[in-house]
Design an enzyme around this catalytic site. Sequence first.
Site, PDB file in Angstrom:
ATOM      1  N   ILE A   1       0.882  -1.317  -0.068  1.00  0.00           N
ATOM      2  CA  ILE A   1       0.135  -0.007  -0.070  1.00  0.00           C
ATOM      3  C   ILE A   1       0.870   1.242  -0.026  1.00  0.00           C
ATOM      4  CG2 ILE A   1      -1.916  -0.972   1.061  1.00  0.00           C
ATOM      5  CD1 ILE A   1      -0.980  -0.024   3.628  1.00  0.00           C
ATOM      6  N   ASP A   2       0.282   2.356  -0.505  1.00  0.00           N
ATOM      7  CA  ASP A   2       1.276   3.691  -0.697  1.00  0.00           C
ATOM      8  C   ASP A   2       1.768   4.080   0.752  1.00  0.00           C
ATOM      9  OD1 ASP A   2       0.463   3.971  -3.280  1.00  0.00           O
ATOM     10  OD2 ASP A   2      -1.429   5.000  -2.843  1.00  0.00           O
ATOM     11  N   LYS A   3       2.891   4.790   0.701  1.00  0.00           N
ATOM     12  CA  LYS A   3       3.465   5.363   1.753  1.00  0.00           C
ATOM     13  C   LYS A   3       2.490   6.127   2.944  1.00  0.00           C
ATOM     14  CE  LYS A   3       6.786   8.959   3.016  1.00  0.00           C
ATOM     15  NZ  LYS A   3       7.705  10.074   2.759  1.00  0.00           N
TER      16      LYS A   3
END
Length: 344
Positions: A155-157
Amino acid sequence: MVEYTETEGTEDSDELYEHHRIVVDKGQALLRVDKFLMDRLPNVTRNKLQSAIRSESVQVNQKPVKVSYKVKPLDVITVTLAEPPRDTDIVPENIPLNILYEDEELLLVNKPAGMVVHPAYNNWNGTLVNALAYHLQNLPTHRNGEGRPGLVHRIDKDTSGLLVIAKTDYSMAFLAKQFFDHSIERTYYALVWGVPKEQAGTITGHVGRSAKDRKVMAVYPAGDYGKHAVTHYKVLRSFKYVSLVQCNLETGRTHQIRAHMKHIGHPLFSDATYGGDRILSGMPNGTYKSFVDNAFKLMPRQALHAKSLGFLHPSTKDFLQFDSDLPEDFKAVLEKWELYADQL
């Protein structure tokens, strides 16, 4: 002939990565596929190969085979795994992890916003994978000095929430296949601008890199570019100017929820990449503007949380369902919007 192919990694991905493609020589004698690959792939154990074959991560002429399959001249063998090929060593780092569940096969991590999942350009240290390499170093999956944390998806930062991590080769392949087959149940909570006309719906549209900005994903409804993507959404609560939305992923493309919600006119709150870091609903002045600016300060990242995961356990084959609480910044922003809406 052996080819090594690097496929661009994605966040929140249900993709497998082609690590090797081998075209069998014309003069090759009949030989079991695991023995054939053992002689051609560096630093790979026979057990790992057999696990990959059983999980259909090894295919011959685009079809899965059994371990007993004997390769023939001109067969095309591909090896696809969950993790993208690495060109750097992973350095274990003693970084605390919020582990919700762990057994011999897997663990569930609740990732905080701000933590990068996998080392990459400008983020070689301090990532979730560095932390996993440290956590797993004394387990069977750490052999011969090689740390192999089993990252199945990402998942994104600046997205918080649940990630499942494989601790064995077989679990890695088994879980990756479920993502690839879209059988994993994934629920996200997102705070979006505005109130969707329909309280529930499905967004279908190919997602691919924008021609104007390679850092941004765009939606291509005609399907002439990008990859097939489907997001199901349901409005949970509305606060006049923003809405709390539940999103269930049928596919898992890069920035899928962020791109899809912007496509239907409801970018995620505080999402600078997709234009959600400015007022998109309501007049941008006066006390309302001050209120929104304060809300942005409370949550200076996209309002997206990977809330739940459901999947078949690699060993027991039982269906497991995990849920997580919203992080403090998300809860604080929701409370702020609720109080504001109640006063209108």
